[in-house]
Design a protein around this motif. Structure first.
Motif, PDB file in Angstrom:
ATOM      1  N   SER A   9      23.790  19.628  40.031  1.00 48.04           N
ATOM      2  CA  SER A   9      22.613  20.942  40.154  1.00 48.04           C
ATOM      3  C   SER A   9      22.877  22.304  40.632  1.00 48.04           C
ATOM      4  CB  SER A   9      22.258  20.576  41.865  1.00 48.04           C
ATOM      5  OG  SER A   9      22.599  21.247  42.542  1.00 48.04           O
ATOM      6  N   ILE A  10      25.059  22.820  40.846  1.00 48.92           N
ATOM      7  CA  ILE A  10      24.857  23.582  41.350  1.00 48.92           C
ATOM      8  C   ILE A  10      25.274  24.702  40.387  1.00 48.92           C
ATOM      9  CG2 ILE A  10      27.177  25.276  42.183  1.00 48.92           C
ATOM     10  CD1 ILE A  10      27.345  22.860  44.349  1.00 48.92           C
ATOM     11  N   LYS A  11      25.701  24.559  38.757  1.00 53.15           N
ATOM     12  CA  LYS A  11      25.864  25.435  38.077  1.00 53.15           C
ATOM     13  C   LYS A  11      23.977  25.893  37.728  1.00 53.15           C
ATOM     14  CE  LYS A  11      27.786  26.711  33.609  1.00 53.15           C
ATOM     15  NZ  LYS A  11      26.425  27.205  32.999  1.00 53.15           N
ATOM     16  N   ALA A  47      20.002  33.804  38.976  1.00 51.99           N
ATOM     17  CA  ALA A  47      20.105  34.747  38.378  1.00 51.99           C
ATOM     18  C   ALA A  47      19.278  35.377  38.177  1.00 51.99           C
ATOM     19  CB  ALA A  47      21.362  34.695  38.199  1.00 51.99           C
ATOM     20  N   LEU A  48      17.957  34.253  37.870  1.00 50.14           N
ATOM     21  CA  LEU A  48      16.179  34.059  36.720  1.00 50.14           C
ATOM     22  C   LEU A  48      15.829  34.965  38.445  1.00 50.14           C
ATOM     23  CD1 LEU A  48      16.414  31.936  34.624  1.00 50.14           C
ATOM     24  CD2 LEU A  48      17.090  34.864  33.789  1.00 50.14           C
ATOM     25  N   GLY A  49      15.963  35.721  39.260  1.00 45.57           N
ATOM     26  CA  GLY A  49      15.488  35.061  40.836  1.00 45.57           C
ATOM     27  C   GLY A  49      14.585  33.974  41.201  1.00 45.57           C
ATOM     28  N   TYR A  50      14.813  32.888  41.085  1.00 49.06           N
ATOM     29  CA  TYR A  50      14.268  32.216  41.929  1.00 49.06           C
ATOM     30  C   TYR A  50      15.241  30.876  42.550  1.00 49.06           C
ATOM     31  CZ  TYR A  50      11.181  31.749  37.617  1.00 49.06           C
ATOM     32  OH  TYR A  50      10.127  32.599  36.796  1.00 49.06           O
ATOM     33  N   GLN A  51      14.407  29.837  43.796  1.00 47.46           N
ATOM     34  CA  GLN A  51      15.836  29.351  44.567  1.00 47.46           C
ATOM     35  C   GLN A  51      15.964  28.128  44.172  1.00 47.46           C
ATOM     36  OE1 GLN A  51      12.348  30.648  46.894  1.00 47.46           O
ATOM     37  NE2 GLN A  51      13.854  31.011  48.401  1.00 47.46           N
ATOM     38  N   GLN A  52      15.314  27.614  43.483  1.00 50.14           N
ATOM     39  CA  GLN A  52      15.850  26.156  43.881  1.00 50.14           C
ATOM     40  C   GLN A  52      15.477  25.637  41.929  1.00 50.14           C
ATOM     41  OE1 GLN A  52      15.782  23.000  46.160  1.00 50.14           O
ATOM     42  NE2 GLN A  52      17.472  24.214  46.646  1.00 50.14           N
ATOM     43  N   VAL A  53      15.824  24.813  42.039  1.00 51.54           N
ATOM     44  CA  VAL A  53      15.140  23.784  40.249  1.00 51.54           C
ATOM     45  C   VAL A  53      14.923  22.784  40.418  1.00 51.54           C
ATOM     46  CG1 VAL A  53      17.167  22.832  38.303  1.00 51.54           C
ATOM     47  CG2 VAL A  53      17.352  24.768  39.319  1.00 51.54           C
ATOM     48  N   LEU A  54      13.581  22.707  39.545  1.00 46.70           N
ATOM     49  CA  LEU A  54      13.006  21.359  39.455  1.00 46.70           C
ATOM     50  C   LEU A  54      12.814  20.871  37.975  1.00 46.70           C
ATOM     51  CD1 LEU A  54      10.478  19.517  39.532  1.00 46.70           C
ATOM     52  CD2 LEU A  54       9.063  21.501  38.483  1.00 46.70           C
ATOM     53  N   TRP A  55      13.613  19.058  38.106  1.00 46.84           N
ATOM     54  CA  TRP A  55      14.282  18.434  37.438  1.00 46.84           C
ATOM     55  C   TRP A  55      13.353  17.807  36.789  1.00 46.84           C
ATOM     56  CZ3 TRP A  55      18.939  20.131  36.648  1.00 46.84           C
ATOM     57  CH2 TRP A  55      19.623  20.121  37.660  1.00 46.84           C
ATOM     58  N   LEU A  56      13.392  17.714  35.355  1.00 50.87           N
ATOM     59  CA  LEU A  56      12.531  16.358  35.084  1.00 50.87           C
ATOM     60  C   LEU A  56      13.340  15.361  34.432  1.00 50.87           C
ATOM     61  CD1 LEU A  56      10.990  19.475  32.410  1.00 50.87           C
ATOM     62  CD2 LEU A  56       9.601  18.449  34.239  1.00 50.87           C
ATOM     63  N   GLY A  65      15.932  20.255  43.609  1.00 54.47           N
ATOM     64  CA  GLY A  65      17.150  20.067  44.135  1.00 54.47           C
ATOM     65  C   GLY A  65      17.257  19.507  45.539  1.00 54.47           C
ATOM     66  N   ALA A  66      16.424  20.660  46.567  1.00 49.48           N
ATOM     67  CA  ALA A  66      16.428  19.652  47.739  1.00 49.48           C
ATOM     68  C   ALA A  66      15.300  18.927  48.651  1.00 49.48           C
ATOM     69  CB  ALA A  66      17.329  21.044  48.741  1.00 49.48           C
ATOM     70  N   MET A  67      14.403  18.788  47.811  1.00 55.64           N
ATOM     71  CA  MET A  67      13.736  17.838  48.160  1.00 55.64           C
ATOM     72  C   MET A  67      12.903  17.278  47.164  1.00 55.64           C
ATOM     73  SD  MET A  67      11.460  21.421  48.730  1.00 55.64           S
ATOM     74  CE  MET A  67      11.841  22.832  47.510  1.00 55.64           C
ATOM     75  N   ASN A  68      12.382  16.338  47.059  1.00 52.13           N
ATOM     76  CA  ASN A  68      10.866  15.335  46.695  1.00 52.13           C
ATOM     77  C   ASN A  68       9.495  17.013  46.477  1.00 52.13           C
ATOM     78  OD1 ASN A  68      12.021  12.738  48.732  1.00 52.13           O
ATOM     79  ND2 ASN A  68      11.960  12.491  46.252  1.00 52.13           N
ATOM     80  N   ILE A  69       8.805  16.295  45.433  1.00 51.05           N
ATOM     81  CA  ILE A  69       7.518  17.521  45.076  1.00 51.05           C
ATOM     82  C   ILE A  69       6.724  16.447  45.009  1.00 51.05           C
ATOM     83  CG2 ILE A  69       8.433  17.588  42.348  1.00 51.05           C
ATOM     84  CD1 ILE A  69       7.695  20.595  42.531  1.00 51.05           C
ATOM     85  N   ALA A  70       5.032  17.708  45.743  1.00 52.81           N
ATOM     86  CA  ALA A  70       4.050  16.854  45.141  1.00 52.81           C
ATOM     87  C   ALA A  70       3.231  17.753  45.044  1.00 52.81           C
ATOM     88  CB  ALA A  70       3.777  17.076  46.826  1.00 52.81           C
ATOM     89  N   PHE A  71       1.934  17.576  44.350  1.00 52.57           N
ATOM     90  CA  PHE A  71       0.753  18.495  43.404  1.00 52.57           C
ATOM     91  C   PHE A  71      -0.464  17.906  44.315  1.00 52.57           C
ATOM     92  CE2 PHE A  71       4.410  17.643  40.633  1.00 52.57           C
ATOM     93  CZ  PHE A  71       4.798  19.012  39.933  1.00 52.57           C
ATOM     94  N   VAL A  72      -1.318  18.975  44.669  1.00 55.94           N
ATOM     95  CA  VAL A  72      -2.443  19.018  45.109  1.00 55.94           C
ATOM     96  C   VAL A  72      -3.074  19.651  43.889  1.00 55.94           C
ATOM     97  CG1 VAL A  72      -3.486  19.731  47.017  1.00 55.94           C
ATOM     98  CG2 VAL A  72      -1.590  19.653  47.121  1.00 55.94           C
ATOM     99  N   TYR A  73      -4.133  18.029  44.028  1.00 55.12           N
ATOM    100  CA  TYR A  73      -5.629  18.142  42.705  1.00 55.12           C
ATOM    101  C   TYR A  73      -6.250  19.026  43.768  1.00 55.12           C
ATOM    102  CZ  TYR A  73      -2.306  16.974  38.967  1.00 55.12           C
ATOM    103  OH  TYR A  73      -1.208  17.011  38.435  1.00 55.12           O
TER     104      TYR A  73
END
Ligand code: COI
Length: 355
Positions: free
Chosen positions: A202-204, A211-220, A232-240
């Motif tokens: 995930s590092i690259k 470099a684009l101004g973001y801190q983390q990557v969201l993997w599809l 990258g460093a966590m699970n993710i949740a969406f609130v509807y």
């Protein structure tokens, strides 16, 4: 098995820096034990924190056979120290061990090793808001052999580090980039295991996101590159609509987060509806535009709850909740950390008081 305790020269006086960061400082002691196919686990010791000596042909250095974990000890207001769900941590360690063809550690021993280390190092558990002693159990294959086969010797060690939350801004929203050219894990691969290759790969992508101004990557997902896996460093949740919490189902490529599992319980306690689903990222984008997704946040031991303020995808920059932390993330953060730090009753039996 008895854990031998060796004499250790302690840091004196112990003054923790005001900016702890994440994983930069380490306690005076560490736990180690060794495994040999003939004898099983043996030589459990808590001794000085020190470098590990490895043969240059040790299998971990060539085949990457290694697993690790993360759990935390929390300072209560009365001066005591809490562990949070160490049994779930031990279970996940063994799940990773199984996937990576490594020996399991008896959960009772894994938990006792953590408890004993934390008791001996209790003065290292920081007291500033949202800080903790991060505990990192690790296992590596130590046998000298370049063949790609099941090794017969392993080292299990546990180190501990006083930390602030993983993201320096605390509860300030993180910006997350969604790459199209890289994937993290495929079903049947090692994505469910907490093994360094998942992070090394995930590092690259993360550097490019930075470099684009973001801190983390969201993997599809790795096949259709369309369904949400994890960050990258966590699970993710969406609130509807402020009332429904949805997180990707454990598909076989996603880490079984202990924080994730706990948040799902706490969300139900707070009368939110909860679902674990296949989440189509293109629908996520449409639901953000329609105003149906009111919050997105990450959840992990290191990150705790990290609101997502922006998503970057194919040249677009999409704000979530006007880039502000949302009320659901805040309430869940208060509940979770309230239990961890002993400010709220431990109504689910998650806490083990160690000091
Ligand atoms: C944790 O949250 O414990 C992790 O291992 C994630 C790591 C990137 C800090």
């Amino acid at each position: 098995m008895t854990i031998r305790i060796l004499p250790v020269i302690e840091t004196s006086p112990l003054t923790l820096p005001s900016e702890l960061g994440f994983g930069r400082y380490f306690t005076d002691r560490m736990f180690t034990q060794r495994y040999a196919a003939t004898t099983g686990w043996h030589d459990a010791v808590i001794g000085p924190y020190q470098p590990i000596s490895l043969d240059p042909a040790a299998q971990v250095l060539h085949n990457g056979q290694m697993i690790f974990e993360g759990t935390k000890a929390y300072r209560r207001a009365d001066g005591g120290v809490n562990l949070f769900r160490p049994d779930r941590n031990a279970a996940r360690f063994n799940r990773s061990a199984q996937r990576m063809g490594m020996p399991e550690v008896p959960p009772e021993l894994h938990i006792r090793a953590i408890e004993t280390l934390v008791k001996l190092e209790a003065r290292w558990v920081p007291g500033a808001p949202n800080t903790a002693l991060y505990i990192r159990p690790t296992m590596i294959a130590t046998e000298k052999d370049l063949a790609v086969r099941a090794p017969r010797e392993f080292l299990h060690f546990i180190i501990a580090s006083p930390v602030a939350p993983y993201f320096a801004g605390g509860f300030a929203p993180v910006a997350v980039y969604v790459p199209h050219d890289y994937v993290r894990a495929v079903r049947g691969g090692t994505g469910e295991a907490k093994t360094p290759g998942n992070y090394a790969g995930s590092i690259k992508a993360t550097e490019e996101a930075l470099a684009l101004g973001y801190q983390q990557v969201l993997w599809l997902d790795a096949i259709e590159r369309r369904y949400v896996d994890e960050v990258g460093a966590m699970n993710i949740a969406f609130v509807y609509d402020g009332t429904h919490l949805c997180t990707p189902a454990l598909s076989g490529a996603i880490l079984h987060g202990v924080t994730r599992e706990s948040i799902l319980v706490l969300a139900r306690d707070l009368q939110l509806t909860v679902s674990e689903d296949r989440i189509d990222f293109l629908e996520v984008l449409a639901d953000i535009e329609r105003g149906r997704i009111t919050e997105i946040f990450g959840m992990g031991t290191g990150a705790v709850i990290a609101p997502v303020g922006r998503l970057g995808y194919q040249g677009r920059d999409i704000a979530i909740n006007d880039g502000e932390p949302g009320p659901v993330a805040r309430r869940l953060f208060d509940e979770l950390t309230g239990i961890q730090y002993g400010r709220l009753p431990d109504r689910h039996g998650w806490i083990r008081s160690v000091a």
